[in-house]
Design an enzyme around this catalytic site. Structure first.
Site, PDB file in Angstrom:
ATOM      1  CG  HIS A 488      -1.940  -1.071   1.257  1.00 24.62           C
ATOM      2  ND1 HIS A 488      -2.660  -1.386   2.396  1.00 24.62           N
ATOM      3  CD2 HIS A 488      -2.379  -1.917   0.298  1.00 24.62           C
ATOM      4  CE1 HIS A 488      -3.488  -2.389   2.137  1.00 24.62           C
ATOM      5  NE2 HIS A 488      -3.336  -2.730   0.870  1.00 24.62           N
ATOM      6  N   PRO A 489       1.855   1.408  -0.851  1.00 22.97           N
ATOM      7  CG  PRO A 489       3.301   1.306  -2.694  1.00 22.97           C
ATOM      8  CD  PRO A 489       2.341   0.481  -1.884  1.00 22.97           C
TER       9      PRO A 489
END
Length: 557
Positions: A488-489
């Site tokens: 989930h960057p």
């Protein structure tokens, strides 16, 4: 201007819009722009076509993550908070981007996430204002009354097509531990337990490419949309401060390599994602001046926030052996069951091959002082050492838990101007005392759930990290050993109000200091959302392209 146009490139023409990246955001952006038949749109994607069966069978993530056909195989820098480990950092290498290999979970986050953005001075980004953009493309299988879901959009939302007895019992155990059952995670308050809704269509994975671009490309009379795959964009060129051309290479590093250029009449939309978008900004001369100078890149805009503010959800993955109940581990190990699974999927579009990595979720608070849930559990009827590795040879479940609102901040930057070089990625996991305490408390809550009576008949035995880890120091060491990215960057080219020195973008997603260039993807988030990030990214795409079109009509681009 950072440099003059290269003289060794073939000009392929002029387009109104060039969208860089055909991932979760880029496919939706291109769809909305190409809806006007008089608007010419070019999409440039570094990955390949989705012509592999495992891009379409939901359980294919087991084979896609860690596979060079589907994954860019990035790695982080060694992480001090994780005992010096460097982590695999999967990103989709295909049209659809990471939506072609992700968990398929439909999750919006919490209303407080977006209200928090608005409180930062970002008008128009509060929960009530972004909800219509979630709804604009949603196609919910059974929208309940109340207006929080709708049918009829391109982005299908369905219920899981497989159930596991072990997960039903885990949900009972979570309830016994004080985590209430709820019907829907997507109402603005996701605290509680429920089964995840998934982005599938009749048991097949639905990627953003399949939802938004492929239907347009299949139209015989559609001639205003062009998609180029396996192209690496080197830089955006500016004239008098406005984006005017994009230079890219087809077949980089192959005998068929060809250097190309496209000119732009309208705007460039950068939708390459939270890893690649800041890299392209830096190669184009937009970034911290001292860093660019060290790389030999002339500075066009000295923007210190480019590549900074990286946020990601660190998942800690405790594994529990169980007895007397089926899990995917034993089902997959029985060779005779595999053709039956395949037949069930082919004939009925149901069964284990339709599985998202996680079917059961729970949101909870690690401590009472948190105003909303700050932990997310992904319970999985399977276990493995890492994604891309084989399943364990015993029945087990994984109780993955992540800190939803980490206070640690990392970065993504170029190593060199060469687009073939892997980026430097450093999330700085567990860098703050708050994040370390949340990790300890998360493991304690996991054990409290597993110790409840509804799971006792399956004799859960903690395989990882193991019952010997008892003290806070030992639990923190366990978190550092088990922790890994949950993919989930966000936040590496964040938007911010006027006067915010770290903001790369304004509230309309325009890159500050130039014109004709926007970033529309997960990198614009000022703070990470409280849950899976794919669908918030698509909301950003929907809202971002609407603002782009408004500005084009008013001359405010």
């Amino acid at each position: 201007m950072p440099a003059t146009a290269s003289t060794d490139r073939r000009l392929i023409g002029t387009f109104d819009y060039v969208v860089i990246g055909a991932g979760s955001a880029g496919c939706l952006v291109a769809n909305r722009l190409a809806a006007d038949p008089n608007t010419r749109v070019l999409v440039l994607e570094a990955g390949g076509k989705d012509d592999w069966i495992w891009f379409h069978i939901p359980v294919g993530y087991l084979f896609a993550i860690g596979n060079p056909r589907a994954d860019w195989l990035f790695k982080t820098e060694p992480q001090a908070g994780l005992g010096g480990r460097a982590l695999a950092y999967p990103r989709g290498k295909v049209v659809g981007g990471s939506s072609a290999i992700n968990a398929m979970i439909y999750m919006r986050g919490q209303a407080a996430d977006y209200d928090g953005w608005r409180q930062r001075g970002l008008e128009g980004w509060g929960w009530d204002e972004v909800l219509p953009f979630f709804l604009r493309h949603e196609d919910h299988v059974a929208p309940p009354p109340g207006g929080l879901h709708r049918a009829g959009g391109e982005w299908r939302v369905e219920h899981p097509r497989v159930r596991w007895a072990i997960l039903d019992s885990i949900r009972d155990a979570a309830e016994a531990a004080g985590i209430a059952r709820i019907a829907d995670f997507n109402t603005g308050d996701n605290e509680g337990s429920s089964y995840f809704q998934v982005n599938q269509r009749r048991g097949r994975r639905l990627s953003s490419f399949g939802a938004f671009l492929k239907p347009l490309l299949d139209e015989r009379d559609r001639d205003n949309l062009r998609v180029e795959t396996r192209v690496h964009v080197e830089r955006i060129l500016f004239e008098d401060g406005r984006a005017r051309a994009v230079e890219f290479t087809h077949g980089l590093g192959t005998p068929a390599e060809e250097k190309l250029r496209v000119e732009i009449g309208g705007e460039v939309v950068l939708s390459a994602g939270a890893v690649a978008s800041p890299l392209l900004l830096e190669r184009s001369g937009i970034g911290a001046g001292a860093r660019l100078q060290d790389l030999g890149i002339e500075t066009l805009v000295d923007a210190r926030g480019v590549g900074e503010n990286l946020q990601d959800h660190l998942q800690i993955r405790p594994v529990y052996k169980v007895e007397g109940v089926r899990t995917l581990n034993s089902d997959y190990a029985k060779l005779w069951r595999r053709p039956l699974m395949a037949l069930q999927w082919a004939a009925l579009r149901s069964g284990p091959l339709t599985m998202a990595p996680s079917q059961l979720g729970a949101f909870a608070r690690s401590a009472p002082h948190y105003a909303t849930a700050n932990l997310q559990f992904h319970f999985q009827p399977l276990s493995l050492d890492s994604w891309g590795a084989g399943l364990h040879p015993f029945d087990a479940f994984t109780a993955s838990v992540c800190n939803l609102r980490p206070t640690s901040r990392g970065s993504v930057h170029l190593r060199s101007p060469d687009p073939r070089d892997a980026p430097s990625i450093s999330p700085n996991y567990l860098d703050t005392q708050e994040d370390r305490q949340v990790a300890i408390d998360a493991l304690k809550l996991t054990r409290r759930i597993v110790a409840q009576a509804p799971l006792a008949r399956f004799r859960p035995q903690e395989y990882l990290p193991g019952e010997a880890a008892c003290s806070d120091e030992e639990l923190l060491e366990a978190a550092a050993t088990l922790g890994t990215t949950i993919f989930h960057p966000v936040g590496t080219a964040r938007m911010g109000a006027d006067g915010d020195p770290g903001a790369v973008l304004d509230g309309r997603l325009r890159v500050r200091g130039v014109s004709g260039l926007r970033v529309i993807d997960a990198s614009v988030m000022p703070a990470i959302t409280s849950g899976n990030t794919a669908n918030p990214t698509m909301m950003i795409a929907e809202k971002g392209v609407a603002m782009l079109k408004e500005d084009a009509r008013s001359g405010g681009a």
